[in-house]
Design an enzyme around this catalytic site. Structure first.
Site, PDB file in Angstrom:
ATOM      1  N   ASP A   1       6.059  73.058 -11.788  1.00  0.00           N
ATOM      2  CA  ASP A   1       6.569  73.577 -12.268  1.00  0.00           C
ATOM      3  C   ASP A   1       6.441  74.328 -14.012  1.00  0.00           C
ATOM      4  OD1 ASP A   1       7.727  71.740 -13.030  1.00  0.00           O
ATOM      5  OD2 ASP A   1       9.286  71.013 -11.725  1.00  0.00           O
ATOM      6  N   PHE A   2       7.418  74.963 -14.098  1.00  0.00           N
ATOM      7  CA  PHE A   2       7.483  74.814 -15.735  1.00  0.00           C
ATOM      8  C   PHE A   2       8.270  73.373 -16.601  1.00  0.00           C
ATOM      9  CE2 PHE A   2       7.858  79.564 -15.600  1.00  0.00           C
ATOM     10  CZ  PHE A   2       7.175  79.978 -15.368  1.00  0.00           C
TER      11      PHE A   2
ATOM     12  N   HIS B   1      12.065  87.265  -9.168  1.00  0.00           N
ATOM     13  CA  HIS B   1      10.532  86.938  -9.969  1.00  0.00           C
ATOM     14  C   HIS B   1       9.767  88.200  -9.436  1.00  0.00           C
ATOM     15  CE1 HIS B   1      13.332  84.466 -12.389  1.00  0.00           C
ATOM     16  NE2 HIS B   1      14.298  85.675 -11.861  1.00  0.00           N
TER      17      HIS B   1
ATOM     18  N   CYS C   1      -2.159  99.371 -10.385  1.00  0.00           N
ATOM     19  CA  CYS C   1      -3.189  99.820 -11.695  1.00  0.00           C
ATOM     20  C   CYS C   1      -1.453 100.162 -12.072  1.00  0.00           C
ATOM     21  CB  CYS C   1      -3.624 100.924 -10.728  1.00  0.00           C
ATOM     22  SG  CYS C   1      -4.618 101.741 -12.361  1.00  0.00           S
TER      23      CYS C   1
ATOM     24  N   THR D   1      15.497  73.773  -8.031  1.00  0.00           N
ATOM     25  CA  THR D   1      15.630  74.726  -9.749  1.00  0.00           C
ATOM     26  C   THR D   1      16.220  74.300 -11.151  1.00  0.00           C
ATOM     27  OG1 THR D   1      16.173  76.996 -10.365  1.00  0.00           O
ATOM     28  CG2 THR D   1      17.130  75.819  -8.395  1.00  0.00           C
ATOM     29  N   SER D   2      16.342  74.148 -11.807  1.00  0.00           N
ATOM     30  CA  SER D   2      17.043  73.928 -12.752  1.00  0.00           C
ATOM     31  C   SER D   2      17.866  74.347 -13.522  1.00  0.00           C
ATOM     32  CB  SER D   2      15.652  73.783 -14.789  1.00  0.00           C
ATOM     33  OG  SER D   2      14.984  75.166 -15.193  1.00  0.00           O
TER      34      SER D   2
HETATM   35  P1  CNA Z   1      11.891  74.713 -13.634  1.00  0.00           P
HETATM   36  O1  CNA Z   1      12.966  75.119 -13.964  1.00  0.00           O
HETATM   37  O2  CNA Z   1      10.536  74.491 -13.828  1.00  0.00           O
HETATM   38  O3  CNA Z   1      12.055  73.627 -12.655  1.00  0.00           O
HETATM   39  C1  CNA Z   1      11.889  73.199 -11.947  1.00  0.00           C
HETATM   40  C2  CNA Z   1      13.085  72.064 -11.377  1.00  0.00           C
HETATM   41  O4  CNA Z   1      12.463  71.603  -9.828  1.00  0.00           O
HETATM   42  C3  CNA Z   1      12.972  70.549 -11.902  1.00  0.00           C
HETATM   43  O5  CNA Z   1      14.746  70.190 -12.440  1.00  0.00           O
HETATM   44  C4  CNA Z   1      12.652  69.754 -11.111  1.00  0.00           C
HETATM   45  O6  CNA Z   1      13.853  68.148 -11.397  1.00  0.00           O
HETATM   46  C5  CNA Z   1      12.781  70.096  -9.899  1.00  0.00           C
HETATM   47  N1  CNA Z   1      11.629  69.363  -9.097  1.00  0.00           N
HETATM   48  C6  CNA Z   1      10.376  69.513  -9.187  1.00  0.00           C
HETATM   49  N2  CNA Z   1       9.757  69.169  -8.090  1.00  0.00           N
HETATM   50  C7  CNA Z   1      10.400  69.256  -7.155  1.00  0.00           C
HETATM   51  C8  CNA Z   1      10.343  68.364  -5.742  1.00  0.00           C
HETATM   52  N3  CNA Z   1       9.187  68.167  -5.072  1.00  0.00           N
HETATM   53  N4  CNA Z   1      12.039  68.011  -4.956  1.00  0.00           N
HETATM   54  C9  CNA Z   1      13.268  68.385  -5.697  1.00  0.00           C
HETATM   55  N5  CNA Z   1      13.302  68.979  -7.227  1.00  0.00           N
HETATM   56  C10 CNA Z   1      11.961  69.198  -7.625  1.00  0.00           C
HETATM   57  O7  CNA Z   1      11.754  76.032 -12.400  1.00  0.00           O
HETATM   58  P2  CNA Z   1      12.218  77.323 -11.924  1.00  0.00           P
HETATM   59  O8  CNA Z   1      12.766  77.516 -10.912  1.00  0.00           O
HETATM   60  O9  CNA Z   1      14.341  76.875 -12.311  1.00  0.00           O
HETATM   61  O10 CNA Z   1      12.281  78.748 -13.525  1.00  0.00           O
HETATM   62  C11 CNA Z   1      12.118  79.425 -12.990  1.00  0.00           C
HETATM   63  C12 CNA Z   1      10.598  80.308 -13.404  1.00  0.00           C
HETATM   64  C13 CNA Z   1       9.363  78.962 -12.811  1.00  0.00           C
HETATM   65  C14 CNA Z   1      10.820  81.183 -12.303  1.00  0.00           C
HETATM   66  O11 CNA Z   1      10.911  81.799 -13.709  1.00  0.00           O
HETATM   67  C15 CNA Z   1       9.325  80.708 -11.511  1.00  0.00           C
HETATM   68  O12 CNA Z   1       8.695  82.478 -11.495  1.00  0.00           O
HETATM   69  C16 CNA Z   1       8.665  79.689 -12.445  1.00  0.00           C
HETATM   70  N6  CNA Z   1       7.674  79.093 -12.152  1.00  0.00           N
HETATM   71  C17 CNA Z   1       7.235  79.224 -10.089  1.00  0.00           C
HETATM   72  C18 CNA Z   1       6.011  78.869 -10.103  1.00  0.00           C
HETATM   73  C19 CNA Z   1       5.950  79.189  -8.096  1.00  0.00           C
HETATM   74  O13 CNA Z   1       6.063  79.972  -8.287  1.00  0.00           O
HETATM   75  N7  CNA Z   1       5.172  78.112  -7.427  1.00  0.00           N
HETATM   76  C20 CNA Z   1       6.055  77.615 -10.487  1.00  0.00           C
HETATM   77  C21 CNA Z   1       5.991  77.549 -11.794  1.00  0.00           C
HETATM   78  C22 CNA Z   1       7.096  78.436 -12.207  1.00  0.00           C
END
Ligand code: CNA
Length: 240
Positions: A33-34, A120, A128, A189-190
């Site tokens: 994740d991010f 997203h 293209c 999600t954060s």
């Molecule tokens: P974020 O901000 O990285 O938050 C992720 C959250 O998930 C955190 O608060 C973690 O504590 C929580 N977390 C991580 N693993 C687990 C788990 N196994 N179970 C429960 N909770 C968990 O990511 P958000 O999605 O909130 O932010 C949005 C961005 C991240 C979007 O624009 C996405 O496109 C982007 N993103 C997407 C991917 C993907 O498509 N897999 C990967 C990385 C980032």
């Protein structure tokens, strides 16, 4: 403390569940994740990831964008995990109306979910910029430098970068689903990326379930809060 039994009762009594998810839904599939400690924002790059993943950066430093993107955002070998599979089952059982996701990895569809609003976009779609010809993800992964179309145009992933707007019909469908749901599950999600995070405010139903490893700004407003792994938790809930 929220219990599995409480969650089971809510799911048993729900007819229109909507799932709102983020990057944490796919960490159990091995996609970082991010914002977790081992997430992409805590690793060191020449530029911060939020800058690389912006529209301006794509325009000005397209090759650099693609270097990061190929390395960190494109995964060809990842499989849906227990969370994706459970949600697809819930939809099949007629109890889930939509998945609204901030993820761009296509894993909900790979698990069998049909109604998925990808706020997203998706790394699986690439076009293209000149002639709109479609290119699959493998083309991007296997190309070098800036990927170009046969016509000479630059190929851009169908992913919403920072500074870019969301797709209107996706927003409309997602908000409609959330507004008409009886239960909203928010997970992985954060809740810090807007406008997506603001979508949950449109929910008018009875129960909000929050499943996130770390705390979120929404914790005190949810019916049940679980600081657990989403796949491990949901897979314990029977679909009756
Ligand atoms: P974020 O901000 O990285 O938050 C992720 C959250 O998930 C955190 O608060 C973690 O504590 C929580 N977390 C991580 N693993 C687990 C788990 N196994 N179970 C429960 N909770 C968990 O990511 P958000 O999605 O909130 O932010 C949005 C961005 C991240 C979007 O624009 C996405 O496109 C982007 N993103 C997407 C991917 C993907 O498509 N897999 C990967 C990385 C980032």
């Amino acid at each position: 403390m929220a219990t599995i039994e409480q969650l089971q009762t809510i799911i048993d009594n729900s007819k229109k569940v909507v799932f709102f998810g983020g990057a944490g839904v796919s960490t159990e599939s091995g996609i970082p994740d991010f914002r977790s400690v081992d997430g992409l924002y805590n690793q060191k790059y020449d530029y911060p990831p939020e800058m690389i993943l912006s529209h301006t950066f794509f325009e000005k430093h397209t090759a650099e964008f693609y270097r990061f993107y190929r390395d960190k955002m494109v995964f060809l070998d990842k499989k849906p995990n227990k969370a994706h599979l459970w949600l697809a089952e819930l939809e099949k059982a007629g109890k889930l109306t939509a998945v609204v996701t901030q993820n761009i990895d296509g894993l909900h569809q790979a698990a069998g979910s049909k109604c998925v609003y990808e706020l997203h976009g998706s790394v699986l779609r690439n076009f293209c910029r000149n002639c709109r010809k479609f290119y699959p993800i493998e083309f991007i992964k296997n190309s070098e430098g800036v990927p170009h179309c046969d016509c000479g145009g630059v190929i851009k992933p169908d992913v919403v970068l920072y500074e870019e707007g969301l797709d209107d019909s996706t927003v409309f469908g997602a908000l409609n689903a959330i507004q008409t749901a009886d239960t909203l599950i928010i997970a992985g999600t954060s809740l810090t990326v807007y406008p997506a995070a603001g979508f949950i405010r449109y929910f008018r139903g009875d129960n909000t379930i929050l499943i996130n490893r770390d705390e979120t700004p929404f914790d005190d407003r949810a019916t049940l809060v679980f600081h657990e792994k989403v796949g491990e938790l949901l897979s314990q809930i029977k679909i009756n």
